[in-house]
Enzyme design. Structure first.
Site, PDB file in Angstrom:
ATOM      1  CB  CYS A  20      -0.848   0.032   1.258  1.00  0.00           C
ATOM      2  SG  CYS A  20      -1.839  -1.432   1.457  1.00  0.00           S
TER       3      CYS A  20
ATOM      4  NE  ARG B 119       4.325   2.116  -1.338  1.00  0.00           N
ATOM      5  CZ  ARG B 119       5.297   2.043  -0.443  1.00  0.00           C
ATOM      6  NH1 ARG B 119       6.439   2.633  -0.684  1.00  0.00           N
ATOM      7  NH2 ARG B 119       5.120   1.398   0.681  1.00  0.00           N
TER       8      ARG B 119
ATOM      9  CD1 TRP C 286       0.079  -5.868  -1.631  1.00  0.00           C
ATOM     10  CD2 TRP C 286      -0.142  -5.596  -3.837  1.00  0.00           C
ATOM     11  NE1 TRP C 286       0.615  -6.963  -2.252  1.00  0.00           N
ATOM     12  CE2 TRP C 286       0.501  -6.835  -3.595  1.00  0.00           C
ATOM     13  CE3 TRP C 286      -0.384  -5.216  -5.158  1.00  0.00           C
ATOM     14  CZ2 TRP C 286       0.896  -7.689  -4.632  1.00  0.00           C
ATOM     15  CZ3 TRP C 286       0.017  -6.077  -6.173  1.00  0.00           C
ATOM     16  CH2 TRP C 286       0.642  -7.289  -5.907  1.00  0.00           C
TER      17      TRP C 286
ATOM     18  CG  ASN D  79       1.922   0.171   4.057  1.00  0.00           C
ATOM     19  OD1 ASN D  79       1.735  -1.029   3.875  1.00  0.00           O
ATOM     20  ND2 ASN D  79       3.005   0.802   3.658  1.00  0.00           N
ATOM     21  N   GLY D  80       0.281  -2.117   6.216  1.00  0.00           N
ATOM     22  CA  GLY D  80       0.814  -3.108   7.147  1.00  0.00           C
ATOM     23  C   GLY D  80      -0.219  -4.192   7.396  1.00  0.00           C
TER      24      GLY D  80
ATOM     25  CD  GLU E 179      15.677 -18.100  -9.682  1.00  0.00           C
ATOM     26  OE1 GLU E 179      15.174 -18.837 -10.539  1.00  0.00           O
ATOM     27  OE2 GLU E 179      15.336 -16.907  -9.538  1.00  0.00           O
TER      28      GLU E 179
ATOM     29  CE  LYS F 105      15.950 -14.019 -11.627  1.00  0.00           C
ATOM     30  NZ  LYS F 105      14.956 -14.957 -11.278  1.00  0.00           N
TER      31      LYS F 105
ATOM     32  CD  GLU G  96      14.747 -13.690 -15.571  1.00  0.00           C
ATOM     33  OE1 GLU G  96      13.705 -13.622 -16.207  1.00  0.00           O
ATOM     34  OE2 GLU G  96      14.773 -14.012 -14.358  1.00  0.00           O
TER      35      GLU G  96
ATOM     36  CG  HIS H 222      27.222 -38.204 -15.710  1.00  0.00           C
ATOM     37  ND1 HIS H 222      27.668 -39.505 -15.743  1.00  0.00           N
ATOM     38  CD2 HIS H 222      26.959 -37.936 -14.408  1.00  0.00           C
ATOM     39  CE1 HIS H 222      27.658 -40.004 -14.510  1.00  0.00           C
ATOM     40  NE2 HIS H 222      27.238 -39.058 -13.675  1.00  0.00           N
TER      41      HIS H 222
ATOM     42  CE  LYS I 271       7.316  -9.478 -11.741  1.00  0.00           C
ATOM     43  NZ  LYS I 271       8.587 -10.097 -11.328  1.00  0.00           N
TER      44      LYS I 271
HETATM   45  C1  AGP Z   1      11.648 -15.173 -13.335  1.00  0.00           C
HETATM   46  O1  AGP Z   1      12.675 -14.284 -13.119  1.00  0.00           O
HETATM   47  C2  AGP Z   1      10.904 -15.064 -14.555  1.00  0.00           C
HETATM   48  N1  AGP Z   1      10.767 -13.816 -15.083  1.00  0.00           N
HETATM   49  C3  AGP Z   1       9.915 -16.164 -14.916  1.00  0.00           C
HETATM   50  O2  AGP Z   1      10.644 -17.347 -15.000  1.00  0.00           O
HETATM   51  C4  AGP Z   1       8.705 -16.398 -13.976  1.00  0.00           C
HETATM   52  O3  AGP Z   1       9.132 -16.918 -12.759  1.00  0.00           O
HETATM   53  C5  AGP Z   1       7.713 -17.342 -14.667  1.00  0.00           C
HETATM   54  O4  AGP Z   1       7.250 -16.754 -15.847  1.00  0.00           O
HETATM   55  C6  AGP Z   1       6.550 -17.718 -13.777  1.00  0.00           C
HETATM   56  O5  AGP Z   1       5.816 -16.601 -13.395  1.00  0.00           O
HETATM   57  P1  AGP Z   1       4.778 -16.641 -12.221  1.00  0.00           P
HETATM   58  O6  AGP Z   1       5.496 -16.950 -10.971  1.00  0.00           O
HETATM   59  O7  AGP Z   1       4.157 -15.282 -12.223  1.00  0.00           O
HETATM   60  O8  AGP Z   1       3.770 -17.710 -12.554  1.00  0.00           O
END
Ligand code: AGP
Length: 604
Positions: A2, A27, A70, A96-97, A477, A481, A484, A500, A599
């Site tokens: 929020c 936010r 939010w 907020n909280g 992961e 990172k 991407e 392997h 996103k």
């Molecule tokens: C992560 O950095 C990504 N941008 C991507 O892999 C993301 O985690 C994936 O698209 C799943 O999204 P979600 O968690 O909103 O379902």
């Protein structure tokens, strides 16, 4: 998360507050509202939805408060939007909280005759103040006592129709006062008012401010007046939106201790996990014989880490599936199967389709989402929210670590329910989990060691990420990172798999980044490191604190803080997020909006 803003001064608050509130857009929010002093009443306006195109219908006023919500407690509706009012409309509050003891307080207030109109935790606050005013307390006394009776976190702005002041109070949620010429502001962050003043007073926990033409700050528990320092903000408006960080991703990496704290808040009581979201599901949960976790991308990695945690704690078979594959197979799912759907956005098309498939086959579906009211949250039997606050950078960081925390809490909840583990072991994990926000802080505080490594290796076109056990998904992961946001080629895998085939790739242009913390595979990892070095490879290690042996063995070390083995992934991922960030920054990539990515992936 929020956003709140308050104004007291010579300008018209009804016109000014919407534009200040728009500055807090980043936010994230789903509804908004305003209250202004309109002698002899308080005028209120609230809406579900966005501020785009909004023009205020409020009367002219010199004093007002505003809020973007939010949602955390209660759906996205006008009634749940702030400000919340006392029964007689004389007190308006934005919050907020999270108020942890709101249900007890709400019951007590109802018994005293107070009427509630929203489903929120926040609405208890104006009613508590109203009750104390009725007992003859002054406005300030009533706010002070109310603050003392609230458990949880809050940043509050309060208007009273009988007073020409606004009162602000803070415990655990940010609040900053903007000190202007003939006007003062209070807001969740300086972005809201930076175009009017750069002179600020940061409120600390347990502090209350009375704001009119002047600003007076006191401790709300003792009533003691405080002499607060006025600081000068050096950022410009754009930087302020990111709290001074260069990118949202960096801000979100550093926000993880706070996000973890919020995620845990109120969910551990008397040595047990409390998840009201699972209320009424215990009988069904006792019957399950298998768990399937479905997700995509980073959320899938969280599921992979959880596989280790859940199998160890709950003792049931756990499978982790790409949602996109699960939906097009004919998965063996029945009513004894628990399906956990993990999605930050709650809108990922493949994950949603997998959820529908699992429900059709009779499984109990629990989702872990960060966005309240998202489609996945609405369609699941139960949803547990990450409470990470909106994640704006496309690369998921704080959503990932809070997903891991929720998955750990669910594992402990199931372990307790089906008595799969001795109570002492559960307690040991719970107490380590409660320390995680501090441990995260200690780990991100070492960001300089990561920056130095990024400066040395940013030109390498490839990287291998390697780990074992619950840190194997962390290697995946870390590689994702880097890929991407820096567009460099990176591969993650189990360190044991390297021999392997992938070991053929090793040369001086392919640094190997090992998650090499002290755990049961530590010696095996040391042997893998030697194999890489013997072939001319460079090794960078994420290591346990003060691991001298590792320091002597590898080219570079990024240390994490100390925690128990099972929870190490919550810390080992942090230097890898930072490494990807710093390399992408040196390479001048568009970090918050990397090319070709969105996103929320709402297409198949
Ligand atoms: C992560 O950095 C990504 N941008 C991507 O892999 C993301 O985690 C994936 O698209 C799943 O999204 P979600 O968690 O909103 O379902």
């Amino acid at each position: 998360m929020c956003g709140i803003v308050g104004y007291s001064g010579e300008k018209n608050a009804s016109e000014l507050l919407p534009s200040c509130l728009r500055k807090l857009d980043y936010r994230g929010y789903d509804s908004f509202g305003f209250a202004v002093q309109a002698n002899p009443t308080i005028a209120v306006e609230k809406h579900a939805g966005r501020l785009d195109g909004f023009t205020s219908q409020l009367p002219e006023s010199k004093l007002g408060i505003a809020h973007t919500r939010w949602a955390t407690h209660g759906s996205v509706t006008e009634k749940n939007a702030h400000p919340h009012m006392s029964c007689d409309g004389s007190i308006a509050v934005v919050h907020n909280g999270i108020i942890e003891n709101y249900s007890e307080l709400r019951e007590q207030l109802k018994q005293q005759g107070h009427k509630f109109v929203s489903e929120t935790d926040s609405e208890v606050i104006p009613h508590l103040i109203e009750g104390l005013l009725a007992q003859g307390k002054s406005f300030e006394e009533a706010v002070r006592e109310t603050c003392d009776s609230l458990q949880g976190t809050f940043a509050l702005l309060i208007l009273n129709k009988e007073s020409n002041k606004l009162v602000a109070a803070r415990k655990g949620s940010p609040l900053v006062i903007g000190v202007g010429k003939n006007e003062n502001f209070v807001a969740s962050d300086v972005t809201a008012f930076i175009e009017f003043t750069k002179d600020v007073i940061f409120l600390d926990d347990n502090e209350l401010a009375i704001v009119d033409g002047n600003v007076e700050v006191q401790n709300f528990s003792t009533g003691k007046k405080l002499d607060k320092k006025v600081s000068k903000i050096e950022w410009d408006a754009e930087q302020a939106e990111k709290s001074g960080y260069k990118h949202f991703m960096l801000k979100e990496i550093f926000e993880q201790p706070e996000a973890a704290q919020k995620c845990l808040q109120g969910r551990i009581k008397d040595g047990k996990v409390v998840l009201p979201e699972l209320e009424g599901r215990d009988e069904k949960l006792k019957e399950i014989n298998r768990v399937i976790i479905v997700a995509c991308g980073t959320s899938w990695h969280a599921g992979l880490v959880a596989e280790y945690i859940m199998e160890e704690l709950v003792g049931l078979p756990v499978e982790v599936e790409y949602a996109s594959e699960f939906r097009y197979r004919n998965p063996i799912v029945d009513d004894k199967c628990l399906v956990i759907v993990v999605s930050q956005s709650g809108e990922t098309a493949d994950t949603l389709a997998a959820l529908r498939e699992a429900k059709k086959k009779g499984a109990l579906v629990i989702s872990i989402c960060n966005v309240m009211g998202s489609t996945i949250a609405r369609e699941s039997h139960s949803t547990i929210y990450n409470r990470a606050g909106p994640e704006i950078g496309v690369a998921s960081t704080k959503a990932f670590t809070t997903q891991l925390i929720v998955l750990t809490l669910v594992s402990l909840y199931l372990a307790d329910l089906i008595k799969s583990n001795p109570l002492e072991k559960q307690r040991e994990i719970l107490s380590a989990l409660q320390e995680i926000p501090d441990k995260m802080q200690q780990t991100v505080d070492e960001s300089n060691q990561v920056l130095a490594i990024a400066k040395k290796y940013w030109e390498k076109p490839n990287a291998l990420y390697l780990g074992r056990g619950p840190n194997f998904p962390i290697a995946l992961e870390g590689a994702l990172k880097l890929k991407e946001i820096s567009y460099l080629h990176a591969e993650g895998m189990s360190a044991a798999e390297m021999k392997h085939g992938p070991i053929a790739l090793i040369d001086s242009d392919m640094p190997a980044i090992f998650v090499a913390v002290k755990d049961k595979t530590y010696n095996k990892i040391l042997a893998n490191i030697e194999e890489i070095k013997a072939r001319g490879g460079t090794v960078i290690a994420v290591a346990s604190p003060a691991d001298k042996e590792m320091e002597g063995n590898v080219a570079e070390v990024m240390h994490i803080a100390k925690t128990i083995e099972l929870l190490q992934p919550l810390l080992t991922v942090l230097p890898l997020q930072l490494l990807a960030y710093y390399i992408a920054d040196i390479r001048e990539c568009d970090i918050d909006k990397p090319r070709n990515l969105a996103k929320s992936v709402t297409v198949e």
